[in-house]
Design a protein around this motif. Structure first.
Motif, PDB file in Angstrom:
ATOM      1  N   THR A 483      -3.159  65.960  28.222  1.00 12.47           N
ATOM      2  CA  THR A 483      -2.596  64.998  28.844  1.00 12.47           C
ATOM      3  C   THR A 483      -3.332  63.435  28.725  1.00 12.47           C
ATOM      4  OG1 THR A 483      -1.794  66.450  30.734  1.00 12.47           O
ATOM      5  CG2 THR A 483      -1.497  64.040  31.156  1.00 12.47           C
ATOM      6  N   PHE A 484      -2.462  62.563  27.765  1.00 15.55           N
ATOM      7  CA  PHE A 484      -3.092  61.415  27.528  1.00 15.55           C
ATOM      8  C   PHE A 484      -2.460  60.349  28.159  1.00 15.55           C
ATOM      9  CE2 PHE A 484      -3.958  57.546  24.713  1.00 15.55           C
ATOM     10  CZ  PHE A 484      -5.124  57.726  24.714  1.00 15.55           C
ATOM     11  N   VAL A 485      -3.222  59.326  28.630  1.00 13.98           N
ATOM     12  CA  VAL A 485      -2.793  58.120  29.622  1.00 13.98           C
ATOM     13  C   VAL A 485      -3.344  56.948  28.807  1.00 13.98           C
ATOM     14  CG1 VAL A 485      -3.030  56.657  31.511  1.00 13.98           C
ATOM     15  CG2 VAL A 485      -2.634  59.085  31.610  1.00 13.98           C
ATOM     16  N   LEU A 486      -2.540  55.803  28.652  1.00 12.59           N
ATOM     17  CA  LEU A 486      -2.981  54.579  27.823  1.00 12.59           C
ATOM     18  C   LEU A 486      -2.456  53.753  28.816  1.00 12.59           C
ATOM     19  CD1 LEU A 486      -4.211  52.816  25.689  1.00 12.59           C
ATOM     20  CD2 LEU A 486      -1.632  52.616  24.681  1.00 12.59           C
ATOM     21  N   THR A 487      -3.354  52.828  29.653  1.00  8.80           N
ATOM     22  CA  THR A 487      -3.159  51.891  30.557  1.00  8.80           C
ATOM     23  C   THR A 487      -3.813  50.424  30.189  1.00  8.80           C
ATOM     24  OG1 THR A 487      -3.959  51.275  32.877  1.00  8.80           O
ATOM     25  CG2 THR A 487      -5.729  52.401  31.540  1.00  8.80           C
ATOM     26  N   SER A 488      -2.991  49.501  30.872  1.00  6.79           N
ATOM     27  CA  SER A 488      -3.506  48.313  30.508  1.00  6.79           C
ATOM     28  C   SER A 488      -4.794  47.945  31.256  1.00  6.79           C
ATOM     29  CB  SER A 488      -2.541  47.275  31.260  1.00  6.79           C
ATOM     30  OG  SER A 488      -2.187  47.563  32.580  1.00  6.79           O
ATOM     31  N   GLY A 489      -5.210  46.684  30.550  1.00 11.15           N
ATOM     32  CA  GLY A 489      -6.726  46.610  31.186  1.00 11.15           C
ATOM     33  C   GLY A 489      -7.881  46.812  30.102  1.00 11.15           C
ATOM     34  N   GLY A 490      -9.044  46.648  30.237  1.00 15.15           N
ATOM     35  CA  GLY A 490     -10.153  46.909  29.381  1.00 15.15           C
ATOM     36  C   GLY A 490     -10.804  47.989  29.821  1.00 15.15           C
ATOM     37  N   HIS A 491     -12.136  48.130  29.320  1.00 13.59           N
ATOM     38  CA  HIS A 491     -13.028  49.387  29.518  1.00 13.59           C
ATOM     39  C   HIS A 491     -13.381  49.471  30.723  1.00 13.59           C
ATOM     40  CE1 HIS A 491     -15.775  52.282  28.037  1.00 13.59           C
ATOM     41  NE2 HIS A 491     -16.767  51.754  29.050  1.00 13.59           N
ATOM     42  N   ASN A 492     -13.460  48.615  31.730  1.00 12.80           N
ATOM     43  CA  ASN A 492     -13.911  48.799  32.986  1.00 12.80           C
ATOM     44  C   ASN A 492     -12.662  48.570  33.999  1.00 12.80           C
ATOM     45  OD1 ASN A 492     -16.697  49.263  32.689  1.00 12.80           O
ATOM     46  ND2 ASN A 492     -16.927  46.944  32.600  1.00 12.80           N
ATOM     47  N   PRO A 529       6.039  52.315  28.479  1.00 11.88           N
ATOM     48  CA  PRO A 529       5.175  52.010  29.526  1.00 11.88           C
ATOM     49  C   PRO A 529       5.737  52.321  31.055  1.00 11.88           C
ATOM     50  CG  PRO A 529       6.026  49.896  28.426  1.00 11.88           C
ATOM     51  CD  PRO A 529       6.561  51.032  27.716  1.00 11.88           C
ATOM     52  N   GLU A 530       5.088  52.422  31.895  1.00 11.81           N
ATOM     53  CA  GLU A 530       5.642  52.564  33.204  1.00 11.81           C
ATOM     54  C   GLU A 530       4.891  51.480  34.106  1.00 11.81           C
ATOM     55  OE1 GLU A 530       5.347  56.370  34.831  1.00 11.81           O
ATOM     56  OE2 GLU A 530       5.738  57.433  32.867  1.00 11.81           O
ATOM     57  N   ASP A 531       5.410  50.865  35.135  1.00 12.48           N
ATOM     58  CA  ASP A 531       5.003  49.882  35.869  1.00 12.48           C
ATOM     59  C   ASP A 531       4.018  50.720  36.793  1.00 12.48           C
ATOM     60  OD1 ASP A 531       6.058  47.719  34.825  1.00 12.48           O
ATOM     61  OD2 ASP A 531       7.771  47.460  36.125  1.00 12.48           O
ATOM     62  N   GLY A 532       2.865  50.102  37.427  1.00 15.33           N
ATOM     63  CA  GLY A 532       2.009  50.589  38.414  1.00 15.33           C
ATOM     64  C   GLY A 532       0.674  51.149  37.598  1.00 15.33           C
ATOM     65  N   THR A 533      -0.009  51.974  38.366  1.00 18.74           N
ATOM     66  CA  THR A 533      -1.330  52.645  37.585  1.00 18.74           C
ATOM     67  C   THR A 533      -1.021  53.956  37.688  1.00 18.74           C
ATOM     68  OG1 THR A 533      -2.325  52.940  40.106  1.00 18.74           O
ATOM     69  CG2 THR A 533      -2.577  50.799  39.097  1.00 18.74           C
ATOM     70  N   TRP A 534      -2.207  54.477  37.144  1.00 13.93           N
ATOM     71  CA  TRP A 534      -2.400  55.961  36.568  1.00 13.93           C
ATOM     72  C   TRP A 534      -2.973  57.003  37.649  1.00 13.93           C
ATOM     73  CZ3 TRP A 534      -6.939  57.785  35.978  1.00 13.93           C
ATOM     74  CH2 TRP A 534      -8.200  56.883  35.784  1.00 13.93           C
ATOM     75  N   TRP A 535      -3.493  56.347  38.705  1.00 18.19           N
ATOM     76  CA  TRP A 535      -4.366  57.353  39.477  1.00 18.19           C
ATOM     77  C   TRP A 535      -3.390  58.189  40.231  1.00 18.19           C
ATOM     78  CZ3 TRP A 535      -8.221  53.738  42.811  1.00 18.19           C
ATOM     79  CH2 TRP A 535      -9.281  53.272  41.915  1.00 18.19           C
ATOM     80  N   LYS A 536      -2.123  57.605  40.595  1.00 17.04           N
ATOM     81  CA  LYS A 536      -1.239  58.702  41.271  1.00 17.04           C
ATOM     82  C   LYS A 536      -0.942  59.815  40.610  1.00 17.04           C
ATOM     83  CE  LYS A 536       0.918  55.482  44.669  1.00 17.04           C
ATOM     84  NZ  LYS A 536       1.820  54.785  45.058  1.00 17.04           N
ATOM     85  N   ASP A 537      -0.665  59.694  39.330  1.00 10.95           N
ATOM     86  CA  ASP A 537      -0.593  60.907  38.393  1.00 10.95           C
ATOM     87  C   ASP A 537      -1.777  61.775  38.194  1.00 10.95           C
ATOM     88  OD1 ASP A 537       2.244  60.087  36.532  1.00 10.95           O
ATOM     89  OD2 ASP A 537       1.295  58.273  37.603  1.00 10.95           O
ATOM     90  N   PHE A 538      -2.837  61.027  38.025  1.00 15.20           N
ATOM     91  CA  PHE A 538      -4.096  61.688  37.863  1.00 15.20           C
ATOM     92  C   PHE A 538      -4.362  62.591  39.208  1.00 15.20           C
ATOM     93  CE2 PHE A 538      -9.007  61.322  38.142  1.00 15.20           C
ATOM     94  CZ  PHE A 538      -9.257  62.712  37.147  1.00 15.20           C
TER      95      PHE A 538
END
Length: 576
Positions: A483-492, A529-538
Motif C-alpha cells: 500500500t503506497f501513499v504519496l502525501t504533500s509536504g517534505g521529508h519531515n 489526491p484526497e484532502d486531509g492526511t494519511w494518518w487515519k488510513d494508516f
C-alpha cells in the motif's frame, strides 16, 4: 562496541599511509568534508565537452544577448520582463526600480547557468547534475536579497528603525559565532524542551542496552490490539520527531487508536563507539527491541514501522528475518525510506569513492561524524530556505526567528559512529548493495523480496532527502502486497500529517503482489489526491492486519530484563 566477541583484525598502517590519512583529514576540515576531486572531475568533464560544442556555445551567447536586451528594456521602462515567481523577490519593494531589474537579472543569470551546465553533449549525467547544483548554489550566494544595499526590505527596515536592525543583527552574528566555536552558551529560557513540551507522551523506558533505550507508551484506550507497534526512527536524528508536540505526535495518535506502541531511542554515539557497525544497529537496535516488545506483550507478532534511515534498517532486518524463516512481523511500514539509492536525491551527487574516503579519514580523528557536519550537508540542499533566508532575517533584519517544535528538533542533532557511517555510505549509497542483492547479514546475502509481511510505504511530494520516486521503487523489489501513499509536504513535514492539518492532501493505492508493475508517473495519474492526511488510513490499515482488541496488558515486566527503568522520554535522548 561490537556484537561479535572479537573485533575484526585489520592490517597495521604504515607511516606513509598514516601521513596520507592525516593529510586527507586536514583537507576535509578545510573543505567541510567535500572532496576537491569530486568537483574537479565534474568540472573537467563539463568544461571539456562545452569547449568542443560550438552549437551550445552559440546558443548560450544568443541567450545572453537576449537577456541583456530584455533587461535594458526593463531598465528604461519600455517593457517589463516576465520572470518566474520567486518568493525571495515577492515583496512590494522588489517591484520598484532598480530592485526589479536586479532581481530579474539574478533570476536570468541563475537560469542561464543552469542552461550552460546542462544539455552539454557527452557529459555524464552525474557530472552534469553536480555542476548544475553547485553552480546554482554559487549564483544564489550573490543574490541581491542577500545584501543590505540591494535588498529593499532591509533598506526600508534600516530607515524605519534608524539602523537598529543592523545593530541587532551584528549582535546576533557575534552570539552565533561564539556559540558555534564553544565560547558561549545560550542560557536564555527555551520555548521548547524535551520532556517538557516535546516528547511528552507518557510511558516508560522498559529496556536499555549499549545502543538503545526502548520506550513503551501508556495506553489511552480500554482495550488494545494484541500486536504491538515497534517504531524504528533514523539514527541520524532524535526519535521525538514522531512524538513532537501533543497535537502532532504520531505516537499519541496511534496509542489513541488502541495500539501498544514501542519506540527505539538511539544513543548519541561518542568516540568510544567508533567501531559500532550496521550489524550492531540491526542486532542491538531492531532485533533487541523486537524481542523486548514481544516478550512484554506476550504477542506472537508485531507491526514494525521505520522512518527515514530507520526504515532502511528495518528493511534489512525484515529481509533477514524472511530469509531465515522468522515470521514475527505482522506488517512492515516504511515512512520516507529508501531501499534503492540510485536516485537518492541531491546528496547522491557528492557520493563517490573519493568523497567517502575523505569522510572516512575525517571521522578517523574523532571516531564519529558530528551532527554539525550532517546538518550542514542537509542545509546545503535547500540553501535558499535554510541558509540565506535565516541569515537575512537574523543578521540583516535583526529579527530572531520564532522557535517552533520542528525547528527545535531539527537543531537537536546526533553523531554517527565512524564504522557504521562508512558502511552506510559504501554499502548502501555508493554500491547500492541492498537493492542489488549483495548486502550480507551474517554470512549470507539478503533480498528485499524475502520480506513476507504486507508493506505500507509513504513518500512525500517535496522530499529532497528521499525523493518519492525513489521511495516508490520499493514496488520493484517487494514480493508482497504494497500500500503506497504519496502525501504533500517534505521529508519531515509530510510525515507530520496529523488530522486537521490545514492544506494537506494525499494519494493512496493498494498493489497486490501479483499485480503488474506501474511506473511512478502511471501511478500518479491513476490515483487522484484526497484532502486531509494519511494518518487515519494508516491506523485503519494497521488495525486490519492486527487481531481484535483485548484488555490492556500490564506496562512492561515488573522485574527482570524488561522492567521499567525510568519515565519517558528516557536518558539517551538527552545526550548532547
Amino acid at each position: 562496541m561490537l556484537t561479535d566477541k572479537k573485533k575484526p583484525k585489520s592490517e597495521p598502517q604504515t607511516l606513509y599511509q598514516t601521513l596520507d590519512h592525516m593529510a586527507h583529514a586536514n583537507v576535509a576540515k578545510a573543505t567541510s568534508g567535500l572532496s576537491p576531486s569530486v568537483l574537479a572531475e565534474a568540472w573537467m568533464d563539463w568544461a571539456t565537452h562545452l569547449a568542443a560544442s560550438p552549437g551550445k556555445q552559440l546558443q548560450l551567447a544568443t541567450q545572453a544577448f537576449q537577456n541583456l536586451s530584455a533587461l535594458g528594456a526593463t531598465s528604461l521602462g519600455v517593457d517589463r520582463l516576465e520572470a518566474e515567481t520567486d518568493h525571495r523577490f515577492s515583496g512590494e519593494g522588489w517591484q520598484n526600480y532598480p530592485f526589479n531589474v536586479w532581481s530579474q537579472a539574478h533570476q536570468q543569470s541563475w537560469q542561464w547557468w543552469q542552461d550552460a551546465t546542462t544539455g552539454v553533449h557527452g557529459v555524464t549525467p552525474e557530472h552534469q547534475n553536480l555542476i548544475a547544483f553547485v553552480t546554482g548554489l554559487t549564483v544564489d550566494a550573490g543574490a541581491p536579497s542577500n545584501f543590505a544595499p540591494t535588498n529593499p526590505d532591509v533598506i526600508a527596515a534600516t530607515f524605519a528603525q534608524s539602523g537598529q536592525n543592523l545593530i541587532r543583527g551584528s549582535q546576533h552574528l557575534s552570539e552565533d559565532i561564539a556559540r558555534k566555536n564553544g565560547y558561549a552558551q545560550d542560557d536564555s529560557p527555551q520555548a521548547f524542551e524535551v520532556g517538557v513540551n516535546l516528547a511528552t507522551a507518557p510511558g516508560k523506558v522498559v529496556f536499555r542496552n549499549a545502543l538503545i533505550e526502548l520506550i513503551q507508551y501508556s495506553p489511552e484506550t480500554g482495550t488494545v490490539h494484541p500486536e504491538p507497534i515497534l517504531i524504528v526512527p533514523a539514527w541520524i536524528m532524535k526519535y521525538y520527531i514522531l512524538d513532537l508536540s501533543s497535537h502532532n505526535s504520531l505516537v499519541r495518535f496511534l496509542v489513541g487508536k488502541g495500539f501498544t506502541v514501542f519506540m527505539i531511542s538511539w544513543k548519541n554515539p561518542d568516540a568510544e563507539d567508533r567501531d559500532l557497525s550496521m550489524e550492531d544497529y540491526r542486532k542491538l537496535g531492531v532485533m533487541d527491541a523486537m524481542d523486548a516488545a514481544l516478550a512484554i506483550t506476550d504477542a506472537p507478532k508485531l507491526n514494525a514501522v521505520g522512518y527515514c534511515l530507520g526504515g532502511t534498517l528495518l528493511s534489512i532486518a525484515a529481509a533477514a528475518m524472511g530469509r531465515d524463516g522468522d515470521d514475527r512481523l505482522a506488517s512492515t511500514s516504511f515512512l520516507a525510506a529508501q531501499v534503492d539509492f540510485t536516485e537518492a536525491g541531491q546528496l547522491r551527487l557528492f557520493v563517490n569513492d573519493s568523497e567517502v574516503t575523505l569522510i572516512e579519514d575525517m571521522m578517523a580523528d574523532k571516531g564519529y561524524l558530528s551532527s554539525d557536519q550532517m546538518a550542514g550537508a542537509f542545509a546545503m540542499l535547500r540553501a535558499r530556505d535554510l541558509i540565506w533566508g535565516p541569515a537575512i532575517k537574523n543578521y540583516l533584519m535583526g529579527d530572531r526567528a520564532e522557535a517552533f517544535d520542528l525547528m527545535v528538533w531539527n537543531a537537536d542533532g546526533t553523531r554517527m559512529p565512524a564504522r557504521m557511517h562508512s558502511e552506510y555510505l559504501r554499502k548502501l549509497i555508493l554500491n547500492n548493495d541492498l537493492a542489488e542483492g549483495r548486502y550480507r547479514v551474517g554470512d549470507k546475502a539478503i533480498a528485499v523480496s524475502d520480506i513476507r509481511a504486507p508493506i505500507f510505504a509513504v513518500g512525500t511530494e517535496d522530499d529532497h532527502v528521499a525523493p518519492w520516486r525513489s521511495v516508490y521503487k520499493l514496488h520493484l523489489f517487494a514480493d508482497t502486497d504494497v500500500t503506497f501513499v504519496l502525501t504533500s509536504g517534505g521529508h519531515n513535514a509530510g510525515i507530520l500529517s496529523e488530522p486537521g492539518h490545514k492544506g494537506r492532501h494525499f494519494r493512496i493505492a493498494d498493489t497486490k503482489a501479483t499485480a503488474p508493475y506501474s511506473d511512478p508517473d502511471e501511478w500518479l495519474t491513476a490515483n487522484a489526491p484526497e484532502d486531509g492526511t494519511w494518518w487515519k488510513d494508516f491506523a485503519s490499515w494497521l488495525a486490519a492486519r492486527s487481531s481484535a482488541p483485548v484488555e490492556i496488558p500490564h506496562m512492561g515486566a515488573k522485574s527482570g530484563r524488561y522492567k521499567a527503568l525510568c519515565d519517558a522520554p528516557g536518558t539517551y535522548v538527552m545526550q548532547r
